[in-house]
Design an enzyme around this catalytic site. Structure first.
Site, PDB file in Angstrom:
ATOM      1  N   TYR A 211       0.797  -1.225   0.000  1.00 57.79           N
ATOM      2  CA  TYR A 211       0.000   0.000   0.000  1.00 57.79           C
ATOM      3  C   TYR A 211       0.833   1.281   0.000  1.00 57.79           C
ATOM      4  O   TYR A 211       1.753   1.443   0.802  1.00 57.79           O
ATOM      5  CB  TYR A 211      -0.925   0.029   1.219  1.00 57.79           C
ATOM      6  CG  TYR A 211      -1.991   1.086   1.097  1.00 57.79           C
ATOM      7  CD1 TYR A 211      -3.106   0.858   0.295  1.00 57.79           C
ATOM      8  CD2 TYR A 211      -1.869   2.324   1.709  1.00 57.79           C
ATOM      9  CE1 TYR A 211      -4.080   1.834   0.133  1.00 57.79           C
ATOM     10  CE2 TYR A 211      -2.834   3.307   1.555  1.00 57.79           C
ATOM     11  CZ  TYR A 211      -3.937   3.050   0.766  1.00 57.79           C
ATOM     12  OH  TYR A 211      -4.899   4.021   0.597  1.00 57.79           O
ATOM     13  N   GLY A 213       2.762   4.632   0.312  1.00 58.31           N
ATOM     14  CA  GLY A 213       4.155   4.950   0.581  1.00 58.31           C
ATOM     15  C   GLY A 213       4.960   3.773   1.131  1.00 58.31           C
ATOM     16  O   GLY A 213       6.185   3.785   1.093  1.00 58.31           O
ATOM     17  N   SER A 264       0.291  14.715   6.370  1.00 58.91           N
ATOM     18  CA  SER A 264      -0.541  13.896   5.487  1.00 58.91           C
ATOM     19  C   SER A 264      -2.023  14.071   5.827  1.00 58.91           C
ATOM     20  O   SER A 264      -2.388  14.157   6.994  1.00 58.91           O
ATOM     21  CB  SER A 264      -0.185  12.422   5.646  1.00 58.91           C
ATOM     22  OG  SER A 264       1.175  12.240   5.385  1.00 58.91           O
ATOM     23  N   SER A 266      -3.986  16.629   5.383  1.00 60.70           N
ATOM     24  CA  SER A 266      -4.312  17.914   5.996  1.00 60.70           C
ATOM     25  C   SER A 266      -4.508  19.025   4.972  1.00 60.70           C
ATOM     26  O   SER A 266      -4.429  20.198   5.312  1.00 60.70           O
ATOM     27  CB  SER A 266      -3.225  18.309   6.992  1.00 60.70           C
ATOM     28  OG  SER A 266      -3.088  17.308   7.976  1.00 60.70           O
ATOM     29  N   THR A 269      -3.217  18.394  -1.234  1.00 60.78           N
ATOM     30  CA  THR A 269      -3.735  18.114  -2.578  1.00 60.78           C
ATOM     31  C   THR A 269      -4.868  19.078  -2.913  1.00 60.78           C
ATOM     32  O   THR A 269      -4.935  19.627  -4.017  1.00 60.78           O
ATOM     33  CB  THR A 269      -4.213  16.653  -2.665  1.00 60.78           C
ATOM     34  OG1 THR A 269      -3.110  15.797  -2.357  1.00 60.78           O
ATOM     35  CG2 THR A 269      -4.731  16.321  -4.053  1.00 60.78           C
ATOM     36  N   ARG A 425      -3.932  20.372  10.936  1.00 60.68           N
ATOM     37  CA  ARG A 425      -5.223  20.362  11.629  1.00 60.68           C
ATOM     38  C   ARG A 425      -4.991  20.775  13.068  1.00 60.68           C
ATOM     39  O   ARG A 425      -4.530  19.982  13.886  1.00 60.68           O
ATOM     40  CB  ARG A 425      -5.831  18.960  11.567  1.00 60.68           C
ATOM     41  CG  ARG A 425      -6.236  18.551  10.168  1.00 60.68           C
ATOM     42  CD  ARG A 425      -6.757  17.132  10.132  1.00 60.68           C
ATOM     43  NE  ARG A 425      -7.147  16.798   8.765  1.00 60.68           N
ATOM     44  CZ  ARG A 425      -8.397  16.873   8.305  1.00 60.68           C
ATOM     45  NH1 ARG A 425      -9.372  17.229   9.114  1.00 60.68           N
ATOM     46  NH2 ARG A 425      -8.657  16.577   7.052  1.00 60.68           N
ATOM     47  N   ARG A 520     -11.757  26.072  -1.412  1.00 58.57           N
ATOM     48  CA  ARG A 520     -11.325  27.116  -2.345  1.00 58.57           C
ATOM     49  C   ARG A 520     -11.224  28.488  -1.686  1.00 58.57           C
ATOM     50  O   ARG A 520     -10.512  29.362  -2.179  1.00 58.57           O
ATOM     51  CB  ARG A 520     -12.217  27.148  -3.587  1.00 58.57           C
ATOM     52  CG  ARG A 520     -13.681  27.350  -3.304  1.00 58.57           C
ATOM     53  CD  ARG A 520     -14.530  26.917  -4.474  1.00 58.57           C
ATOM     54  NE  ARG A 520     -14.339  27.773  -5.645  1.00 58.57           N
ATOM     55  CZ  ARG A 520     -15.029  27.617  -6.778  1.00 58.57           C
ATOM     56  NH1 ARG A 520     -15.907  26.638  -6.895  1.00 58.57           N
ATOM     57  NH2 ARG A 520     -14.838  28.421  -7.790  1.00 58.57           N
ATOM     58  N   GLU A 521     -11.923  28.699  -0.569  1.00 62.40           N
ATOM     59  CA  GLU A 521     -11.824  29.990   0.117  1.00 62.40           C
ATOM     60  C   GLU A 521     -10.429  30.205   0.708  1.00 62.40           C
ATOM     61  O   GLU A 521     -10.048  31.332   1.022  1.00 62.40           O
ATOM     62  CB  GLU A 521     -12.886  30.101   1.220  1.00 62.40           C
ATOM     63  CG  GLU A 521     -14.315  29.756   0.789  1.00 62.40           C
ATOM     64  CD  GLU A 521     -14.805  30.560  -0.412  1.00 62.40           C
ATOM     65  OE1 GLU A 521     -14.262  31.655  -0.667  1.00 62.40           O
ATOM     66  OE2 GLU A 521     -15.733  30.073  -1.100  1.00 62.40           O
TER      67      GLU A 521
HETATM   68  P1  GDP Z   1      -3.181  15.974   1.887  1.00 62.81           P
HETATM   69  O1  GDP Z   1      -3.135  14.539   2.279  1.00 62.81           O
HETATM   70  O2  GDP Z   1      -2.377  16.855   2.774  1.00 62.81           O
HETATM   71  O3  GDP Z   1      -2.881  16.148   0.454  1.00 62.81           O
HETATM   72  O4  GDP Z   1      -4.682  16.439   2.139  1.00 62.81           O
HETATM   73  P2  GDP Z   1      -5.946  16.457   1.155  1.00 62.81           P
HETATM   74  O5  GDP Z   1      -5.967  17.703   0.347  1.00 62.81           O
HETATM   75  O6  GDP Z   1      -6.044  15.178   0.417  1.00 62.81           O
HETATM   76  O7  GDP Z   1      -7.099  16.547   2.216  1.00 62.81           O
HETATM   77  C1  GDP Z   1      -7.259  15.586   3.243  1.00 62.81           C
HETATM   78  C2  GDP Z   1      -8.643  15.640   3.793  1.00 62.81           C
HETATM   79  O8  GDP Z   1      -8.885  16.946   4.334  1.00 62.81           O
HETATM   80  C3  GDP Z   1      -9.704  15.422   2.720  1.00 62.81           C
HETATM   81  O9  GDP Z   1     -10.736  14.656   3.270  1.00 62.81           O
HETATM   82  C4  GDP Z   1     -10.182  16.825   2.399  1.00 62.81           C
HETATM   83  O10 GDP Z   1     -11.512  16.827   1.949  1.00 62.81           O
HETATM   84  C5  GDP Z   1     -10.013  17.566   3.722  1.00 62.81           C
HETATM   85  N1  GDP Z   1      -9.706  19.002   3.527  1.00 62.81           N
HETATM   86  C6  GDP Z   1      -8.793  19.528   2.677  1.00 62.81           C
HETATM   87  N2  GDP Z   1      -8.803  20.888   2.723  1.00 62.81           N
HETATM   88  C7  GDP Z   1      -9.734  21.230   3.648  1.00 62.81           C
HETATM   89  C8  GDP Z   1     -10.213  22.488   4.165  1.00 62.81           C
HETATM   90  O11 GDP Z   1      -9.782  23.585   3.787  1.00 62.81           O
HETATM   91  N3  GDP Z   1     -11.184  22.435   5.137  1.00 62.81           N
HETATM   92  C9  GDP Z   1     -11.687  21.228   5.576  1.00 62.81           C
HETATM   93  N4  GDP Z   1     -12.625  21.263   6.529  1.00 62.81           N
HETATM   94  N5  GDP Z   1     -11.268  20.036   5.110  1.00 62.81           N
HETATM   95  C10 GDP Z   1     -10.306  20.026   4.167  1.00 62.81           C
HETATM   96  P1  PGA Z   2      -0.629  12.826   1.574  1.00 61.04           P
HETATM   97  O1  PGA Z   2       0.348  11.825   0.807  1.00 61.04           O
HETATM   98  O2  PGA Z   2       0.299  13.733   2.297  1.00 61.04           O
HETATM   99  O3  PGA Z   2      -1.358  13.440   0.442  1.00 61.04           O
HETATM  100  O4  PGA Z   2      -1.522  12.114   2.526  1.00 61.04           O
HETATM  101  C1  PGA Z   2       0.587  10.539   1.053  1.00 61.04           C
HETATM  102  C2  PGA Z   2       1.354  10.306   2.341  1.00 61.04           C
HETATM  103  O5  PGA Z   2       1.937  11.244   2.901  1.00 61.04           O
HETATM  104  O6  PGA Z   2       1.358   9.145   2.755  1.00 61.04           O
HETATM  105 MN    MN Z   3       2.296  13.104   2.048  1.00 56.04          MN
HETATM  106 MN    MN Z   4      -2.228  14.686  -0.843  1.00 56.54          MN
END
Ligand code: GDP
Ligand code: PGA
Ligand code: MN
Ligand code: MN
Length: 611
Positions: A211, A213, A264, A266, A269, A425, A520-521
């Site tokens: 799975y 990473g 991760s 947070s 993406t 978070r 997006r805000e």
């Molecule tokens: P990454 O793992 O850091 O890339 O995080 P993602 O962009 O994939 O987001 C992880 C989770 O946080 C997803 O379920 C998103 O829907 C949620 N999320 C991302 N941005 C926000 C935000 O600005 N506010 C809230 N409440 N949730 C968010």
């Molecule tokens: P994430 O990437 O930060 O988008 O969750 C994968 C990871 O860090 O395992």
């Molecule tokens: Mn990551």
């Molecule tokens: Mn991501």
């Protein structure tokens, strides 16, 4: 080993060092066949995986896979960085001696591929021709076809990337063996899994998972852990868990680039794929460069430069929908080649679903299966509320499929970095955005990033913990050296970026609602930061950085409760004074931390005392 040579000859794999490495591990694992992979083999490999039931069709040109149910996230506990020198031992890297780990992993992998194919996946973690190319080449050996398919989407894959290396021996040796997943004791005292990077030998040995990473070794093990070590050892660059985006002002044509470290799951993406807030009209456009890793180095013009070493996106599915992130949805449209893992699936209609895709799950549950493959219709009363998709379920898609991908995302020269932001978070204390001009204070701020851990790692969800620069799970050498290396790289830039700390996740203490609408805000906070850097706004100084005034932050079209707005644009001084004590204890873990960092800490503490 005649069959090894034959396979390598047929694939035109000429690099003698790679050949020797492949032959060695074919012998150790007892592989029955060798198959050298090129990205052009994707269609055939997909067809084979469908035939074998490793992938299921999810509409036209999209696929679905399930991982073993105890293998759904990165395991931080089982991840080890080994070297030949104990001075690389840090707080978070689970350091072990190289020789011990080499021997242990060799014994775990011995004979594991009897009767099986060993895939040879040559890859590059960088745009081709970049100044950091000598750190970017690797060859993953794996026993798992779906891992190969993910690597094709997440990296640049093909023999050409390793045949003509300027230094033919300069490639990362990355060996992955899934092992007998139902019999590895995941999470028990007898856990058999080991995810080891032998950093000073540029060798990665991962055993016991297929799975994310844990298994796509180009991504995190090489792209982050190994690269962070290489950047430190060479003194040349940083490798960070950072998104990389561009903001274009269509009226003025100006473009600004931001990198951001959030733990991760947070929001990296989502931020990199975001659309500008509708209420701000058609003025701004966000361009996607990367969503998880950036390599950063000082350029000759005094600015920092960055690129995304990856070739794709491994995104969290949960809560991705037409409102929160239409860009992400379009990046996995039919025909995109995307692979969904551990979401819910309907084999009759070939549809996928996850929590938050629509407000309610499909009303007609006929055919639907949860991420484990159990029929929703057969659920007992006590199972009714269980999520259909695993919280860490993901989509994997190539960068070329991302609708807002920047036209120059593949440019080996990288892009200049205007701002470095940290976030996570954090349910209280951290305001929407606070900006920091001073480099040492910015680095200090990253080192003291405190946030809740998420489901992207096993067994830590919700834990509030310090996560320096969001690199805690990827740290490959001692934190004090890491801090010094940061000061060196950013300090080498005569025109350094501005730093900022952001928080989209502050909550109401009573009912728990998010005080800021997010998604997006979030761009509104970044637009203010860009203006601050240009001197168009001044903000309001506080002991922990410059906050936007309400007039400066563009709130057009937003209807936030007054009390919420007040909270996210202010700091709670008492809470921050308490935080400084926690930070002190956290930083004391890192023996030999540069004096500049302690000075920054004392400066902030003194300002809070006087506030
Ligand atoms: P990454 O793992 O850091 O890339 O995080 P993602 O962009 O994939 O987001 C992880 C989770 O946080 C997803 O379920 C998103 O829907 C949620 N999320 C991302 N941005 C926000 C935000 O600005 N506010 C809230 N409440 N949730 C968010
Ligand atoms: P994430 O990437 O930060 O988008 O969750 C994968 C990871 O860090 O395992
Ligand atoms: Mn990551
Ligand atoms: Mn991501």
């Amino acid at each position: 080993m005649g069959f090894v040579d034959t396979a390598l000859d047929e694939a035109g794999l000429l690099n003698p060092h790679v050949r020797e490495y492949v032959a060695h591990w074919a012998e150790v694992t007892g592989a029955a066949r060798i198959e050298v992979v090129d990205a052009a083999d994707d269609a055939r490999l997909v067809a084979e995986a469908l035939e074998a039931g490793e992938l299921l069709p999810a509409g036209e040109g999209r696929y679905y896979s399930r991982s073993y149910h105890k293998d759904t996230a990165r395991s931080e506990e089982r991840t080890i960085v080994a070297t030949n020198d104990e001075r690389h031992k840090g707080e978070y890297n689970n350091w072990r001696p190289a020789a011990e780990m080499r021997e242990l992993l060799t014994s775990k992998m011995r004979g594991q591929l009897a009767g099986k194919t060993m895939y040879v996946v040559p890859y590059l973690m960088a745009p081709q021709g970049s100044p950091l190319e000598k750190y970017a080449a690797g060859v993953e050996l794996t026993d798992t076809r779906t891992v190969v398919l993910h690597m094709i989407r997440m990296a640049r894959v093909g023999v050409s990337f390793i045949n003509d290396l300027a230094e033919p021996d300069s490639f990362v040796r990355a060996v992955h063996v899934a092992g007998d997943l139902p019999n590895l004791g995941q999470g028990t005292p007898d856990d058999q899994r080991y995810f080891v990077t032998i950093a000073d030998e540029r060798t990665i040995l991962h055993y016991g998972s297929s799975y994310g990473g844990n298994a796509l070794l180009g991504k995190i093990a090489h792209g982050l852990r190994q690269a962070a070590f290489d950047g430190f050892a060479s003194g040349e660059f940083l490798s960070e868990q950072f998104l990389l985006l561009g903001i274009t002002d269509k009226q003025t044509g100006e473009k600004h680039h931001v990198v951001g470290g959030f733990p991760s799951a947070s929001g990296k993406t989502n931020l990199a794929m975001t659309l500008a807030p509708e209420a701000l009209g058609d003025r701004y456009h966000v361009e996607f460069y990367g969503d998880d890793i950036a390599w950063i180095w000082p350029g000759e013009d005094g600015r920092l430069y960055a690129f995304n070493p990856e070739g794709g996106v491994f995104g969290v599915a949960k809560d991705t929908n037409e409102l929160t992130n239409p860009t992400a949805l379009h990046s996995v449209d039919e025909g995109s080649g995307a692979i969904f893992t551990n979401v819910a699936y309907n084999p009759d209609t070939q549809e996928v679903w996850w929590e938050g895709k629509t407000p309610q799950p499909p009303a007609d549950v006929t055919g639907w299966e949860d991420w484990k493959g159990d029929k929703i219709a057969d659920r007992s009363e006590s199972e009714k509320d269980a999520p259909w998709a695993h919280p860490n379920s993901r989509f994997t898609t190539a960068l070329s499929q991302v609708p807002n991908v920047a036209p120059d995302y593949d440019d080996p020269a990288g892009v200049p970095v205007d701002a470095i932001i940290f976030g996570g978070r954090t349910r209280d204390r951290e305001p929407l955005v606070r900006a920091i001009h001073d480099v040492a204070e910015g680095v200090y701020d990253g080192l003291t990033l405190g946030a809740e851990a998420t489901f992207a790692a096993e067994g830590v969800e919700g834990q509030l913990r310090y996560d320096p620069m969001s690199m805690r799970p990827f740290m490959s050498y001692a934190e004090a050296d890491y801090a010094a290396h940061w000061l060196k790289i950013v300090g080498a830039a005569s025109k350094p970026p501005i730093f900022a700390h952001v928080n989209w996740f502050q909550r109401d203490a009573e009912d728990g609602h998010f005080l800021w609408p997010g998604y997006r805000e979030n761009l509104r906070a970044l637009l203010w930061l860009v203006q601050l850097r240009k001197g168009e706004v001044e903000g309001r100084p506080t002991p922990v950085g410059i906050l936007p005034t309400r007039e400066e932050l563009d709130l057009t079209g937003l209807d936030l409760p007054e009390a919420d707005l007040e909270r996210i644009l202010d700091i709670d001084v008492d809470r921050w004074r308490q935080e400084m004590g926690f930070r002190q204890a956290h930083l004391e873990l890192f023996e030999g931390l540069p004096e500049e960092i302690w000075e920054a800490h004392r400066r902030v503490a003194a300002a809070l005392d006087e506030a």
